[in-house]
Scaffold this active site. Structure first.
Site, short mmCIF file in Angstrom:
data_model
loop_
_atom_site.label_atom_id
_atom_site.label_comp_id
_atom_site.label_asym_id
_atom_site.label_seq_id
_atom_site.Cartn_x
_atom_site.Cartn_y
_atom_site.Cartn_z
N ASN A 11 -8.98 -4.27 -7.14
CA ASN A 11 -8.21 -3.85 -8.31
C ASN A 11 -7.34 -5.04 -8.72
O ASN A 11 -6.32 -5.30 -8.10
CB ASN A 11 -7.35 -2.64 -7.92
CG ASN A 11 -6.42 -2.21 -9.03
OD1 ASN A 11 -6.51 -2.69 -10.15
ND2 ASN A 11 -5.50 -1.30 -8.70
N HIS A 99 -4.46 5.84 -10.75
CA HIS A 99 -3.73 4.95 -9.84
C HIS A 99 -2.23 5.28 -9.94
O HIS A 99 -1.74 5.64 -11.02
CB HIS A 99 -3.99 3.49 -10.24
CG HIS A 99 -3.46 2.52 -9.24
ND1 HIS A 99 -2.12 2.18 -9.19
CD2 HIS A 99 -4.06 1.85 -8.23
CE1 HIS A 99 -1.94 1.34 -8.18
NE2 HIS A 99 -3.10 1.12 -7.60
N GLU A 101 0.24 3.50 -10.21
CA GLU A 101 0.97 2.74 -11.24
C GLU A 101 0.74 3.36 -12.62
O GLU A 101 1.63 3.32 -13.48
CB GLU A 101 0.53 1.26 -11.19
CG GLU A 101 1.11 0.58 -9.96
CD GLU A 101 0.32 -0.59 -9.41
OE1 GLU A 101 -0.58 -1.10 -10.10
OE2 GLU A 101 0.59 -0.97 -8.25
N GLU A 169 -4.01 6.12 -1.45
CA GLU A 169 -3.10 4.98 -1.50
C GLU A 169 -1.66 5.48 -1.40
O GLU A 169 -1.08 5.91 -2.41
CB GLU A 169 -3.27 4.22 -2.81
CG GLU A 169 -4.65 3.63 -3.01
CD GLU A 169 -4.62 2.45 -3.97
OE1 GLU A 169 -5.10 1.39 -3.58
OE2 GLU A 169 -4.10 2.59 -5.09
N SER A 213 -1.81 -2.61 0.68
CA SER A 213 -1.60 -3.80 1.51
C SER A 213 -2.73 -4.05 2.51
O SER A 213 -2.49 -4.48 3.64
CB SER A 213 -0.24 -3.74 2.22
OG SER A 213 0.81 -3.74 1.27
P1 PGA Z 1 -2.22 -3.85 -2.76
O1 PGA Z 1 -2.63 -2.83 -3.95
O2 PGA Z 1 -3.48 -4.13 -1.99
O3 PGA Z 1 -1.68 -5.07 -3.47
O4 PGA Z 1 -1.20 -3.16 -1.92
C1 PGA Z 1 -3.54 -1.79 -3.73
C2 PGA Z 1 -3.71 -0.99 -5.01
O5 PGA Z 1 -2.70 -0.67 -5.66
O6 PGA Z 1 -4.85 -0.64 -5.40
#
Ligand code: PGA
Length: 251
Positions: A11, A99, A101, A169, A213
């Site tokens: 992503n 997601h 976000e 997530e 992460s």
């Molecule tokens: P990250 O993001 O690997 O930078 O923690 C994962 C994601 O939000 O899909």
């Protein structure tokens, strides 16, 4: 246990200009082609403006293309939105939906995510539906309940293991360098697997990704956890060496 092929999904979020995206995707496509049989599928999800050039660059390779969102309608008066028909036109096979976000920045509800997923399915796209609790919700002992509610609301009618992937997530693990422990991931993925019964026809065959992460140095441990069928990777998907190392950590 059903054999589920791992999916390693990158992503890219709102990162990368055309030259960067082309270089990254071409590098990964070349490695995949050169590697022959690998025990994982690999997917990149660039920002919208890069879908066409990246799609063109990787079209003869096993590297798959996905988007990070779509609208629930095929076309029309929706300024700034992108429809699933357009994603297919650009060469996408996948779309990330819900997601955290998008849920936070755009107030997306479970019902909207379900409508987008249904629209994606109608165009033949695989919807990667994201769920996950905040740190406060986990601390309050609500993680399982929050994820159950998200699954119940975001998975549309007609979802199958072929057209739907779930990504767990935990919000507190995204971009923070904190990862859930393997034991926490195992428990949540088992919970999600159980919750899929009744919502998806073939729950045992659905791929459940972990995200938050994921890095080369923790990938092997996380990918070996029961019911972890791949990774949704943000930061580490922007570097070909790191993303490739996450893929090759799959057994
Ligand atoms: P990250 O993001 O690997 O930078 O923690 C994962 C994601 O939000 O899909």
């Amino acid at each position: 246990m059903a054999a589920r092929r791992k999916l390693i999904a990158g992503n890219w979020k709102m990162n990368g200009l055309k030259a960067d995206g082309l270089a990254l995707a071409s590098d990964l496509a070349g490695r995949l082609k050169g590697a022959g049989a690998v025990p994982f599928d690999m997917l990149v999800c660039p920002p919208f403006p890069l879908l066409f050039p990246v799609g063109e660059a990787i079209k003869d390779s096993p590297l798959a293309l996905g988007a990070q969102d779509c609208h629930a309608k095929k076309s029309g008066a929706h300024t700034g939105d992108v429809s699933p028909v357009m994603l297919v036109d650009a060469g996408c096979r996948f779309v990330i939906l819900g997601h955290s976000e998008r849920r936070a920045d755009h107030g997306e509800s479970d019902a909207q995510i379900a409508a987008k997923a249904a629209a994606a399915h109608a165009e033949g796209l695989v919807a990667i539906i994201c769920v996950g609790e905040t740190e406060a919700q986990r601390d309050a002992g609500q993680a399982n309940a929050v994820v159950s509610t998200q699954l119940a609301g975001s998975i549309p009618q007609g979802a199958t293991a072929a057209n739907t992937v779930i990504a767990y997530e935990p919000v507190w693990a995204i971009g923070t360098g904190k990862t859930a422990t393997p034991a926490d991931v195992r428990d949540m993925h088992a919970h999600i697997r159980a919750e899929l019964a009744g919502k998806i026809a073939d729950p045992d065959a659905v791929r459940i990704l972990y995200g938050g992460s994921v890095k080369p140095d923790n990938a092997a441990e996380l990918m070996a956890v029961d019911n972890v069928d791949g990774a949704l990777v943000g930061g580490a998907s922007l570097k070909a060496n790191d993303f490739w190392a996450i893929g090759t950590s799959c057994r």
